[in-house]
Design a protein around this motif. Structure first.
Motif, PDB file in Angstrom:
ATOM      1  N   VAL A 168      -3.512   0.393  -3.498  1.00 39.22           N
ATOM      2  CA  VAL A 168      -2.869  -0.924  -3.606  1.00 39.22           C
ATOM      3  C   VAL A 168      -1.831  -0.862  -4.726  1.00 39.22           C
ATOM      4  N   MET A 189     -12.216  -2.827   0.063  1.00 38.59           N
ATOM      5  CA  MET A 189     -11.371  -2.417  -1.068  1.00 38.59           C
ATOM      6  C   MET A 189     -12.260  -2.035  -2.234  1.00 38.59           C
ATOM      7  N   GLY A 204      -3.024  -4.144   4.698  1.00 40.44           N
ATOM      8  CA  GLY A 204      -2.262  -3.275   3.812  1.00 40.44           C
ATOM      9  C   GLY A 204      -0.877  -3.147   4.405  1.00 40.44           C
ATOM     10  N   THR A 213      -8.799  -7.242  -7.058  1.00 39.50           N
ATOM     11  CA  THR A 213      -9.274  -6.489  -5.883  1.00 39.50           C
ATOM     12  C   THR A 213     -10.603  -7.049  -5.374  1.00 39.50           C
ATOM     13  N   VAL A 261      -7.521  -3.880   6.962  1.00 39.01           N
ATOM     14  CA  VAL A 261      -8.378  -3.395   5.885  1.00 39.01           C
ATOM     15  C   VAL A 261      -9.821  -3.824   6.135  1.00 39.01           C
ATOM     16  N   ALA A 292       0.830  -1.205   0.000  1.00 38.96           N
ATOM     17  CA  ALA A 292       0.000   0.000   0.000  1.00 38.96           C
ATOM     18  C   ALA A 292       0.865   1.254   0.000  1.00 38.96           C
ATOM     19  N   LEU A 304      -7.949   1.321  -0.450  1.00 40.16           N
ATOM     20  CA  LEU A 304      -8.255   0.584   0.777  1.00 40.16           C
ATOM     21  C   LEU A 304      -9.170   1.368   1.701  1.00 40.16           C
TER      22      LEU A 304
END
Ligand code: UTP
Length: 298
Positions: free
Chosen positions: A206, A191, A249, A234, A188, A162, A176
């Protein structure tokens, strides 16, 4: 349970349209940053992190990539006979052992999630890394090594690299949603792929390094095409969040270059050139002159 990450997937089946016309015949991943193709930086990073099994997801027109890692007996013979030992060693260092690399094909560019899913049989039932060669990360400790070390402490779950980005850049990234910020690690809670600047849940994007559980592959099994008509990695990771599985992350230490874009590639070329003893002085002088000329013209 602590598990070592030994397999890495390199999705290299994209069309690379941002580099057309070059990518009409040259795979993007073989384009050179100073004197090494992008893929070499990714392989070196994976090796430094302890990866032993390298899985490439390729497509039509990527044979230059496969050849790059092969032995080159004629070239090596010529260099040997000419006594060019240093060059010979450099070339030999790019050879991969038989069986260390496996290639699978993605027949159609249906997205990053689909590309990773194509490698499912080679990954099996263990956590694995994904490296996007477009994201070149310069740092004292290679990014994936930082992640693998942090992952070993956690003992499970999914982890994504991240990086903070300005809100205007959110539409270019998976972003995130943060449950808890612990510094280098972030828990997290969601997303979103390529949200608008207003809809971005945080400023943490990301970046192309992941450590994933095999369950993400099962999620990919069921996924339909998401943002941009592609099957998104994702979305498959976000499903794990919804299931209550830990997703982390990881704020890495290092500078990331987006070599999937022209401006990013040029910046990386300058940065990596300036980092080289044999190029620094000449390049710095040139850059200085160009900037001075530009300023004078303003
Ligand atoms: P990108 O989004 O950068 O797409 O993919 P791209 O095709 O490489 O490049 P542009 O946007 O057309 O210029 C991110 C990574 O995912 C891989 C790409 O090879 C790249 O490493 N990818 C993407 C696949 O392997 N298959 C796909 O279907 C899409």
């Amino acid at each position: 349970m602590k598990r070592k990450v030994t397999k890495a997937v390199f999705p290299v089946a994209g069309l690379g349209t941002r580099f057309l016309p070059a990518t009409k015949s040259i795979p993007k991943e073989i384009m050179t940053l100073v004197d090494r193709p992008l893929i070499q930086y990714a392989i070196d990073e994976a090796r430094a992190a302890g990866i032993t099994d390298f899985i490439f997801v390729t497509s039509r027109g990527k044979s230059a990539l496969e050849d790059y890692f092969d032995h080159a007996p004629e070239l090596e013979g010529t260099l040997r006979r000419a006594g060019k030992t240093e060059l010979l060693e450099m070339v030999k260092a790019t050879n991969m052992d038989s069986g260390a690399i496996a290639y699978v094909r993605q027949n159609r560019p249906l997205g990053l999630g689909h590309a990773v899913w194509c490698a499912r049989r080679l990954i099996g039932n263990e956590p694995f890394a994904v490296i996007l060669t477009d994201d070149v990360i310069a740092g004292e400790t290679p990014c994936l090594k930082q992640m693998v070390d942090a992952y070993a402490e956690l003992g499970g779950g999914n982890m994504v690299a991240a990086m903070e980005v300005p809100p205007s850049k959110a539409p270019s990234y998976g972003m995130l949603d943060i449950k808890e910020d612990m510094g280098s690690l972030v828990a997290v809670s969601g997303m979103v792929e390529k949200p608008s600047a207003e809809d971005a849940p945080s400023n943490l994007a990301v970046i192309g390094r992941y450590i994933l559980t095999p369950r993400v592959l099962q999620n990919l099994n069921r996924l339909k095409q998401g943002a941009g008509g592609e099957i998104q990695l994702t979305d498959a990771i976000a499903e794990e969040v919804e299931r209550g599985e830990p997703v982390w992350g990881f704020r890495f230490r290092g500078q990331r270059f987006d070599c999937g874009s022209k401006a990013g590639f040029l910046q990386a070329t300058v940065a990596f050139g300036l980092a080289r003893d044999d190029l620094r002085d000449e390049l710095a002088r040139y850059l200085y002159e160009v900037v001075a000329l530009q300023k004078a013209a303003q």
